[in-house]
Design a protein around this motif. Structure first.
Motif, PDB file in Angstrom:
ATOM      1  N   ALA A 420       0.826  -1.208   0.000  1.00 41.27           N
ATOM      2  CA  ALA A 420       0.000   0.000   0.000  1.00 41.27           C
ATOM      3  C   ALA A 420       0.858   1.254   0.000  1.00 41.27           C
ATOM      4  O   ALA A 420       0.570   2.214  -0.731  1.00 41.27           O
ATOM      5  N   ASP A 432      -1.429  -1.071  -7.822  1.00 42.30           N
ATOM      6  CA  ASP A 432      -2.809  -0.673  -8.109  1.00 42.30           C
ATOM      7  C   ASP A 432      -3.443  -0.090  -6.860  1.00 42.30           C
ATOM      8  O   ASP A 432      -3.426  -0.719  -5.789  1.00 42.30           O
ATOM      9  N   ALA A 433      -4.001   1.119  -6.962  1.00 41.72           N
ATOM     10  CA  ALA A 433      -4.562   1.809  -5.800  1.00 41.72           C
ATOM     11  C   ALA A 433      -5.719   1.029  -5.190  1.00 41.72           C
ATOM     12  O   ALA A 433      -5.870   0.982  -3.957  1.00 41.72           O
ATOM     13  N   ASN A 434      -6.540   0.424  -6.013  1.00 42.29           N
ATOM     14  CA  ASN A 434      -7.671  -0.338  -5.484  1.00 42.29           C
ATOM     15  C   ASN A 434      -7.201  -1.603  -4.756  1.00 42.29           C
ATOM     16  O   ASN A 434      -7.777  -1.994  -3.739  1.00 42.29           O
ATOM     17  N   ARG A 437      -5.933  -0.464  -1.432  1.00 41.49           N
ATOM     18  CA  ARG A 437      -7.080  -0.213  -0.545  1.00 41.49           C
ATOM     19  C   ARG A 437      -7.635  -1.524   0.002  1.00 41.49           C
ATOM     20  O   ARG A 437      -7.919  -1.643   1.203  1.00 41.49           O
ATOM     21  N   ASP A 438      -7.770  -2.513  -0.868  1.00 40.86           N
ATOM     22  CA  ASP A 438      -8.331  -3.796  -0.443  1.00 40.86           C
ATOM     23  C   ASP A 438      -7.436  -4.485   0.587  1.00 40.86           C
ATOM     24  O   ASP A 438      -7.936  -5.105   1.533  1.00 40.86           O
ATOM     25  N   SER A 456     -11.667   4.232   1.803  1.00 40.60           N
ATOM     26  CA  SER A 456     -11.756   4.347   0.348  1.00 40.60           C
ATOM     27  C   SER A 456     -10.369   4.621  -0.209  1.00 40.60           C
ATOM     28  O   SER A 456      -9.430   4.932   0.533  1.00 40.60           O
ATOM     29  N   THR A 457     -10.234   4.525  -1.504  1.00 33.97           N
ATOM     30  CA  THR A 457      -8.934   4.750  -2.146  1.00 33.97           C
ATOM     31  C   THR A 457      -8.404   6.142  -1.852  1.00 33.97           C
ATOM     32  O   THR A 457      -7.192   6.323  -1.646  1.00 33.97           O
ATOM     33  N   SER A 458      -9.292   7.114  -1.772  1.00 34.38           N
ATOM     34  CA  SER A 458      -8.859   8.494  -1.519  1.00 34.38           C
ATOM     35  C   SER A 458      -8.277   8.680  -0.115  1.00 34.38           C
ATOM     36  O   SER A 458      -7.594   9.675   0.150  1.00 34.38           O
TER      37      SER A 458
END
Length: 533
Positions: A420, A432-434, A437-438, A456-458
């Motif tokens: 992350a 990958d940002a998602n 996040r996961d 959230s990703t933000s």
């Protein structure tokens, strides 16, 4: 469950051997009773010597818990590798304070240490001694020595694996040296035995050496998850390499980031599908945490077979005091020493009443703020490490003195956190940002018991990652390194009693690195002091 490798670690602690001093200083004097040649006349000694190398980071002498130390002139509890490593990584930060008056121990949290600080010096000595053990093992297992002893082919195959593990352990200690001191005396098995003055290395050369060693042994280590519990496998190598890359910009200077490489190594651990998150966070820190599938590389402890006054004995006893019940922690008594600061407590929403299950504060009878650093009830206690198993039963030692709890040096949760962090736009490590996040949400679902704590990703920012690493990994020897990497160890942040000021103050940037001990500078003219000291 008692692990056989823990027994091997203990049994070899009764055997001594010659190991050359890595640095010729008065305080680092290995105890020698048998020559290496006589030890290696016994084929079983190859694994036993390897066990001694692993034991070097958990216990501190030839017998447990004390009475025949590895290093003459040093108290065995005081000189324990893990105990010292924990103190330098945690007491120097917002995560921990200690109330004892042991020498200059309070100077660690005050961040006003000098090159004569005995905790900084003894960590340095212990690292060099550990490296000396590995160098001697590699000398004694060279092809020439194996040929001379007539070691058969079946044993040689095992020895090659042992050599790879020993090199991993040396890389681990050199990584600690790089992180703490940068510029240390450097030796390998190619250097002569006996008194000599090693040359001083530098951060660039040491970084390159550690990297090259970990890459070289990757194919020689046992595949991830297939080695005996407590021994290094490929995943341990990937984790150490990932941590090295994660901090490359600190060690090598701005513009030398290796965040993509850190992410790639963390992905190897994750994608091996060998490890999985422990469903109950607290189980990671109990007497039967060897049952957890999340721990990648532990430091082994056993109440009967690896007894020491440092290590997990310290980490279970020292945080227990005030109105805390020692029996709840599976010990005979608390040492009333270690607590945390309000700055760390406030990282959990609701503080001691947080819905985040990783919040393991003990607040009854404790004050949030620390008016008197010597008073145990000033500052919340932390009830993280215990010598009880999942059913609540105490560990194997009937005296309640020595725990069975292993120390989780590397675990899967950190691989998720490295991915992350490396994936942040400011780090430029790809990923990958998602997915990042996961991975974080996997940790937070465990922590909250549901999706109420999900992000959230933000929400993925540097500040969030630093705080999430604190919430997930506190008291696991990460905090100082993390704060240095994020630029918040000395100049850009404050916490209670930092700088020996109740409310805290900033300190000088040169303290991001510890000094070379005065004792070694006096003994070895090849060494120069780190800047600022």
């Amino acid at each position: 469950m008692l692990n056989n490798f823990k027994k091997v670690v203990f049994l070899f602690c009764c055997v001594s051997f010659i190991v050359s001093c890595t640095s010729e200083i008065d305080d680092l004097k290995p105890i020698n009773q048998e020559t290496s040649v006589s030890v290696f006349d016994n084929p079983d000694s190859y694994k036993s010597f390897l066990a001694k190398i692993y034991a070097g980071i958990s216990i501190s002498g030839q017998q447990g818990p004390a009475g025949n130390p590895d290093l003459a002139g040093l108290d065995e509890g005081f000189s324990n590798y893990l105990r010292l490593y924990w103190k330098l990584q945690e007491l120097t930060t917002d995560e921990a304070v200690i109330g004892w008056n042991d020498g200059t121990i309070k100077d660690l949290h005050y961040q006003n240490w000098t090159p004569g600080n005995e905790f900084i010096r003894t960590m340095y000595d212990r690292i060099l001694y550990q490296i000396g053990l590995v160098n001697e093992f590699l000398r004694q297992t060279s092809d020439d020595n194996l040929n001379e002893r007539g070691v058969d082919a079946s044993l040689r195959e095992d020895i090659q694996t042992f050599r790879a593990e020993a090199r991993f352990m040396r890389a681990l200690s050199y990584y600690h040296a790089l992180d703490f001191y940068r510029n240390i005396p450097f030796t390998t098995e190619a250097d002569p035995i006996g008194a000599f003055l090693p040359k001083q290395t530098n951060a660039q050369d040491l970084f390159t050496y550690i990297e090259s060693e970990l890459i070289a042994i990757d194919s020689e280590l046992v595949p991830a998850g297939l080695n005996e519990y407590g021994r290094a496998d490929q995943a341990a190598g990937w984790m150490l390499l990932s941590k090295l890359y994660l901090n490359a910009e600190v060690y090598l200077g701005t513009g030398n980031g290796r965040y993509a490489d850190a992410r790639i190594q963390a992905e190897k651990v994750i994608n091996s599908n060998v490890f999985s998150l422990e469903p109950n966070y607290e189980y990671l820190f109990l007497a039967d945490n060897d049952l957890s599938n999340e721990i990648i590389f532990p430091i082994l402890f056993d109440g009967l077979y690896t007894q020491a006054y440092g290590g997990m004995t310290f980490l279970v006893h020292a945080p227990v005091g005030g109105s805390m019940s020692p029996s709840d922690f599976g010990v005979s008594g608390g040492w009333a020493g270690v607590r945390t600061t309000s700055a760390f407590v406030q990282k959990f929403p609701g503080m001691e009443n947080s819905a985040d299950g990783r919040e393991l504060f003990y607040a009854a009878g404790q004050t949030l703020e620390i008016e008197n650093i010597s008073k145990f009830t000033d500052g919340y206690a932390i009830a993280k490490y215990k010598n009880v198993d999942r059913s609540g039963s105490a560990g194997s030692d009937p005296s309640g003195e020595f725990p069975d709890t292993d120390f989780p040096l590397f675990r899967l949760a950190e691989a998720y956190l490295i991915y992350a962090e490396a994936s942040l736009p400011s780090r430029g490590g790809g990923g990958d940002a998602n997915t990042a996040r996961d991975y974080i949400n996997l940790l937070r679902v465990r922590a909250y018991g549901d999706t109420s704590g999900n992000i959230s990703t933000s929400d993925l920012t540097e500040d969030f990652i630093l705080d999430e690493r604190a919430r997930e990994l506190y008291w696991e020897c990460h905090r100082r390194t993390d704060l240095v990497r994020f630029g918040k160890f000395t100049t850009n942040s404050i916490w209670p009693w930092k700088g020996n000021v109740p409310g805290g103050t900033t300190t000088e940037a040169f303290r991001n690195i510890f000094p070379i001990p005065t004792s070694d500078l006096s003994a070895n003219p090849n060494l120069k002091q780190n800047p600022g000291y």
